[in-house]
Design a protein around this motif. Sequence first.
Motif, PDB file in Angstrom:
ATOM      1  N   MET A   1       0.848  -1.186   0.000  1.00 54.93           N
ATOM      2  CA  MET A   1       0.000   0.000   0.000  1.00 54.93           C
ATOM      3  C   MET A   1       0.887   1.241   0.000  1.00 54.93           C
ATOM      4  N   THR A   2       0.507   2.231  -0.800  1.00 56.30           N
ATOM      5  CA  THR A   2       1.266   3.472  -0.783  1.00 56.30           C
ATOM      6  C   THR A   2       1.108   4.151   0.576  1.00 56.30           C
ATOM      7  N   GLU A   3       2.112   4.921   0.986  1.00 59.64           N
ATOM      8  CA  GLU A   3       2.023   5.629   2.263  1.00 59.64           C
ATOM      9  C   GLU A   3       0.894   6.657   2.254  1.00 59.64           C
ATOM     10  N   SER A   4       0.584   7.183   1.073  1.00 56.01           N
ATOM     11  CA  SER A   4      -0.536   8.121   0.955  1.00 56.01           C
ATOM     12  C   SER A   4      -1.884   7.404   0.955  1.00 56.01           C
ATOM     13  N   GLU A   5      -1.845   6.070   0.917  1.00 56.28           N
ATOM     14  CA  GLU A   5      -3.042   5.215   0.868  1.00 56.28           C
ATOM     15  C   GLU A   5      -3.885   5.482  -0.378  1.00 56.28           C
ATOM     16  N   LEU A  24       4.218   2.233  -7.541  1.00 55.97           N
ATOM     17  CA  LEU A  24       3.586   2.693  -6.300  1.00 55.97           C
ATOM     18  C   LEU A  24       4.532   3.612  -5.530  1.00 55.97           C
ATOM     19  N   TYR A  25       5.791   3.200  -5.441  1.00 60.17           N
ATOM     20  CA  TYR A  25       6.777   4.003  -4.722  1.00 60.17           C
ATOM     21  C   TYR A  25       6.936   5.376  -5.387  1.00 60.17           C
ATOM     22  N   TYR A  26       7.053   5.376  -6.706  1.00 57.44           N
ATOM     23  CA  TYR A  26       7.235   6.629  -7.445  1.00 57.44           C
ATOM     24  C   TYR A  26       6.026   7.546  -7.283  1.00 57.44           C
ATOM     25  N   SER A  27       4.834   6.971  -7.289  1.00 59.67           N
ATOM     26  CA  SER A  27       3.623   7.790  -7.220  1.00 59.67           C
ATOM     27  C   SER A  27       3.543   8.580  -5.916  1.00 59.67           C
ATOM     28  N   ASP A  28       4.191   8.095  -4.876  1.00 58.20           N
ATOM     29  CA  ASP A  28       4.237   8.817  -3.601  1.00 58.20           C
ATOM     30  C   ASP A  28       5.427   9.756  -3.487  1.00 58.20           C
ATOM     31  N   HIS A  29       6.570   9.361  -4.043  1.00 59.07           N
ATOM     32  CA  HIS A  29       7.827  10.059  -3.741  1.00 59.07           C
ATOM     33  C   HIS A  29       8.456  10.788  -4.925  1.00 59.07           C
ATOM     34  N   GLY A  30       7.925  10.565  -6.126  1.00 60.42           N
ATOM     35  CA  GLY A  30       8.471  11.252  -7.289  1.00 60.42           C
ATOM     36  C   GLY A  30       9.829  10.743  -7.729  1.00 60.42           C
ATOM     37  N   ALA A  31      10.235   9.597  -7.207  1.00 61.67           N
ATOM     38  CA  ALA A  31      11.507   8.957  -7.577  1.00 61.67           C
ATOM     39  C   ALA A  31      11.360   7.466  -7.341  1.00 61.67           C
ATOM     40  N   LEU A  44       7.003   2.440   1.420  1.00 63.69           N
ATOM     41  CA  LEU A  44       5.802   1.678   1.077  1.00 63.69           C
ATOM     42  C   LEU A  44       5.345   0.915   2.313  1.00 63.69           C
ATOM     43  N   HIS A  45       4.040   0.800   2.503  1.00 63.90           N
ATOM     44  CA  HIS A  45       3.541  -0.103   3.536  1.00 63.90           C
ATOM     45  C   HIS A  45       3.523  -1.519   2.973  1.00 63.90           C
ATOM     46  N   LYS A  46       4.067  -2.461   3.729  1.00 60.38           N
ATOM     47  CA  LYS A  46       4.109  -3.862   3.315  1.00 60.38           C
ATOM     48  C   LYS A  46       3.615  -4.732   4.458  1.00 60.38           C
ATOM     49  N   TRP A  47       2.944  -5.806   4.113  1.00 57.21           N
ATOM     50  CA  TRP A  47       2.454  -6.720   5.149  1.00 57.21           C
ATOM     51  C   TRP A  47       3.614  -7.297   5.960  1.00 57.21           C
ATOM     52  N   ALA A  48       4.774  -7.434   5.345  1.00 58.18           N
ATOM     53  CA  ALA A  48       5.939  -7.981   6.045  1.00 58.18           C
ATOM     54  C   ALA A  48       6.460  -7.038   7.129  1.00 58.18           C
ATOM     55  N   ARG A  49       6.048  -5.780   7.083  1.00 57.52           N
ATOM     56  CA  ARG A  49       6.437  -4.817   8.129  1.00 57.52           C
ATOM     57  C   ARG A  49       5.357  -4.788   9.205  1.00 57.52           C
TER      58      ARG A  49
END
Length: 265
Positions: A1-5, A24-31, A44-49
Amino acid sequence: MTESESMVYRVVPKCACSTIGQILYYSDHGAFFDGDIHDATHGLHKWAREDSQDLIEANIRAHASFAFTCVRNPYTRILSSFFDKICGIQRNGRRYRGNLVPMLTQKYGIEVGGDDGKEDFDQIQSFRRFLLFARDSIRWRKPMEPDIHWSAMSGHISTFIVNGGRYDRIFWTEKFDEGMQAVLDAVELPHAVDLAAIPRFNESEGHGPKRVHPVEDYFDDLSMHLVYEIYKRDFQLFKYDFDNPANKLPTGEIDLDEVHAKLGD
């Protein structure tokens, strides 16, 4: 899940998951994440975290974000798993899962192209023997539990539904740009994503020997029977052509209501 949800993505191994994770990562952080996105412990939010699990669960149960996943032709997916995970040297410089390959060599007579995966070997014969192992592990959980890279996509996808989730879209790897664009068009993003400019993050590329035959050459009548035994629901739900391994494209549209009904038991 993106941090911005903005989006929730159910990962299915061997189905463009590295590229999707980077999008997904780029869409939140621009890189992009610098490295293999599977190794990312931030951004990124991950179930493993553990610190992500409550956030992800609450989002999914409330259907607060656009939820999607991606699927792939079962014939090309199992072939890719063989060349990457069985024949290939992994990014840590070692064989996948330690003693897995020596066990397959001993019990199933599988060859993998020598210590570095670069020697010539009978790819068709070895792949068909690997298929027997994959079937044994999935059906009888012997000589080991099934691996996420060759267990059925429907199994991965069902856990999301069983635990209270609902997909807004499931698209095909074979029509990636079309499917991913439809997801991006459905959500508001902190950073716009230009799919045409996104590289393909194929983290398994170069791990193993090149496939030297057309896809259909690896599957005789017995191999096709084994593939259907393992992936029957994948072919049916995601509309792939079982009768023709040479046709990697879907033959119809995915019915999301059917997927939720049949995988939500």
